[in-house]
Scaffold this motif. Structure first.
Motif, short mmCIF file in Angstrom:
data_model
loop_
_atom_site.label_atom_id
_atom_site.label_comp_id
_atom_site.label_asym_id
_atom_site.label_seq_id
_atom_site.Cartn_x
_atom_site.Cartn_y
_atom_site.Cartn_z
N ALA A 333 34.89 29.69 55.56
CA ALA A 333 35.61 30.95 55.38
C ALA A 333 36.44 30.86 54.11
O ALA A 333 36.88 29.78 53.71
CB ALA A 333 36.50 31.23 56.59
N ALA A 334 36.61 32.00 53.46
CA ALA A 334 37.44 32.04 52.25
C ALA A 334 38.52 33.10 52.41
O ALA A 334 38.25 34.24 52.78
CB ALA A 334 36.57 32.35 51.03
N LEU A 335 39.76 32.67 52.16
CA LEU A 335 40.92 33.55 52.27
C LEU A 335 41.60 33.65 50.91
O LEU A 335 41.81 32.64 50.24
CB LEU A 335 41.96 32.97 53.25
CG LEU A 335 41.64 32.90 54.72
CD1 LEU A 335 42.76 32.15 55.45
CD2 LEU A 335 41.50 34.31 55.28
N TYR A 336 41.97 34.85 50.58
CA TYR A 336 42.74 35.07 49.37
C TYR A 336 44.17 35.31 49.84
O TYR A 336 44.39 35.91 50.89
CB TYR A 336 42.14 36.29 48.69
CG TYR A 336 42.97 37.01 47.67
CD1 TYR A 336 43.02 36.58 46.36
CD2 TYR A 336 43.65 38.17 48.01
CE1 TYR A 336 43.74 37.28 45.41
CE2 TYR A 336 44.38 38.88 47.07
CZ TYR A 336 44.42 38.42 45.78
OH TYR A 336 45.12 39.10 44.84
N SER A 337 45.16 34.80 49.09
CA SER A 337 46.54 35.02 49.55
C SER A 337 47.50 35.22 48.39
O SER A 337 47.25 34.79 47.26
CB SER A 337 47.01 33.85 50.42
OG SER A 337 47.09 32.67 49.67
N VAL A 338 48.58 35.90 48.69
CA VAL A 338 49.66 36.13 47.72
C VAL A 338 50.98 35.79 48.40
O VAL A 338 51.18 36.13 49.56
CB VAL A 338 49.69 37.61 47.27
CG1 VAL A 338 50.72 37.81 46.17
CG2 VAL A 338 48.32 38.09 46.80
N THR A 339 51.84 35.07 47.66
CA THR A 339 53.17 34.78 48.19
C THR A 339 54.22 35.06 47.11
O THR A 339 53.90 35.13 45.93
CB THR A 339 53.33 33.30 48.61
OG1 THR A 339 53.61 32.52 47.44
CG2 THR A 339 52.11 32.76 49.29
N ASP A 340 55.46 35.15 47.56
CA ASP A 340 56.58 35.34 46.63
C ASP A 340 57.22 33.99 46.28
O ASP A 340 58.37 33.93 45.85
CB ASP A 340 57.62 36.29 47.26
CG ASP A 340 58.08 35.81 48.64
OD1 ASP A 340 57.52 34.82 49.16
OD2 ASP A 340 58.99 36.44 49.19
N GLU A 341 56.45 32.92 46.44
CA GLU A 341 56.98 31.58 46.22
C GLU A 341 57.65 31.37 44.85
O GLU A 341 58.74 30.79 44.79
CB GLU A 341 55.86 30.55 46.45
CG GLU A 341 56.34 29.13 46.32
CD GLU A 341 55.33 28.10 46.83
OE1 GLU A 341 54.63 28.36 47.84
OE2 GLU A 341 55.26 27.02 46.23
N PRO A 342 57.05 31.86 43.74
CA PRO A 342 57.72 31.63 42.44
C PRO A 342 59.13 32.23 42.38
O PRO A 342 60.03 31.64 41.77
CB PRO A 342 56.79 32.31 41.43
CG PRO A 342 55.44 32.29 42.10
CD PRO A 342 55.72 32.48 43.56
#
Ligand code: GTQ
Ligand code: FE2
Length: 367
Positions: A333-342
């Motif tokens: 499976a492939a998941l794309y993700s975005v976080t506010d980590e920076p």
């Protein structure tokens, strides 16, 4: 009058004076201030493509592009009182453009991106570079970059927009501009000013950076590479797939600024994760929030004890400090993700923890 009544009376007077003077007594609200653990209002949540797709189709038939400018169904986290935010810092939406439709040029302080799900012929022009996109491609329109969108294909195109709108708005720093001018004339689309494939030709080979161009392509610092192709990302994941990877993040790559090696934008980090057949990650929690888009395969993600079973094109979110772990259930499976980590890292607020099978919690290093 007794001393006690006096005392109570004085206290009551203090309370009403404070209120009249626009002061708050700390001891009345300290439970709201001295919070021991993050208390996100956003909740873990999952949107299924099978629910969304028919509604997008209705919107495509009934909402004219002239009325909406951007035909988007925006994720509204049920914990955030109807606000169009998927977490307290991230805005995300499914957008659909019919053949021939256009969204007028504009720019804004929120950083933006789109991740293509369906259709060929969709494009974004970013600061004069026209980028045609297909499934899995990531296109950046960072803070301050002019952009207009369109569909020159023969079928609808659908993509997922992700912006840091709520983060920027929480700082009261939101600015949208629509007054694009070329040759002293107001325009609704940009003319093409960069060669086709510009970002890719200049920057898409890791380890090689051109020395003859200015890497600054906007008002603020961000990746000068405006498109990241899925075929390159998938090839990278494939090439790494026989490595052990991380027990918490499996085989995850971060989309990086090819000049700095850092995240593509100042506030958000973009990633793709490959879960091998049957792979199950250990639980982790982070002070950042995450949005996931399923690109390939099926699986389940447990977030704070709740299990979400996902399929391609589904979207789900993990609020700050929520425990989450993924598992693939039908092969890879492939998941794309975005976080506010920076953003959190810059503020010294980034923390990560993991939990072992025996329940022990330990800190993970913040790189
Ligand atoms: O694609 O430019 O969903 O500016 C919200 C704001 C998309 C965009 C959204 C935007 C865009
Ligand atoms: Fe925009």
């Amino acid at each position: 009058m007794t001393m006690e009544l006096d005392h109570a009376g004085v206290r009551a007077q203090l309370s009403s004076d404070a209120s009249a003077l626009n002061l708050v007594e700390f001891w009345e609200q300290r439970m709201e201030i001295e919070i021991e653990e993050p208390r996100p209002r956003a909740v873990p949540y999952h949107w299924q493509w099978s629910d969304i797709q028919p509604r997008l189709a209705v919107a495509a038939r009934t909402v004219p592009i002239e009325e909406c400018e951007r035909r988007a169904l925006v994720f509204a986290n049920p914990g955030l009182s109807g606000k169009p935010y998927i977490t307290q810092t991230i805005f995300a939406a499914y957008s659909l453009y019919n053949p021939g439709e256009q969204a007028p040029v504009h720019r804004h302080t929120p950083n933006a991106s789109r991740f293509v799900l369906e259709g060929k012929g969709g494009f974004t022009v970013v600061n004069g570079e026209k980028i045609l996109m297909s499934r899995g491609d990531l296109v950046l329109t960072p803070n301050g970059c002019w952009h207009d969108h369109g569909n020159e294909g023969t079928e609808p195109v659908i993509w997922v927009d992700v912006l840091d709108v709520p983060l920027v708005e929480s700082l009261n720093a939101t600015m949208f501009e629509f007054d694009y001018v070329e040759d002293e004339q107001r325009r609704t689309v940009q003319s093409i000013a960069a060669p086709s494939g510009h970002s890719t030709h200049l920057y898409s080979r890791g380890g090689l950076t051109p020395t003859f161009v200015d890497h600054r392509r906007g008002r603020v610092d961000h990746s000068p590479m405006f498109v990241y192709r899925w075929k390159d990302t998938r090839a990278a994941l494939d090439a790494m797939s026989s490595l052990p990877g991380s027990p918490y993040d499996a085989i995850t790559v971060e989309y990086t600024n090819p000049v700095s090696g850092g995240p593509v934008m100042q506030t958000m980090s973009y990633r793709s994760t490959l879960l091998r057949a049957g792979e199950r990650t250990l639980p982790q929690r982070r002070t950042s929030s995450s949005v996931f888009v399923v690109l390939e395969g099926t699986g389940k993600t447990e977030i704070n004890g709740k299990t979400f079973e996902w399929k391609p094109n589904d979207v789900f979110c993990a609020p700050p400090w929520s425990w989450y772990q993924h598992e693939s259930t039908g092969g890879e499976a492939a998941l794309y993700s975005v976080t506010d980590e920076p953003a959190l890292k810059k503020l010294g607020l980034m923390r990560k923890q993991a939990r072992n099978d025996d329940g022990t919690i330990f800190e993970l290093e913040v790189a």
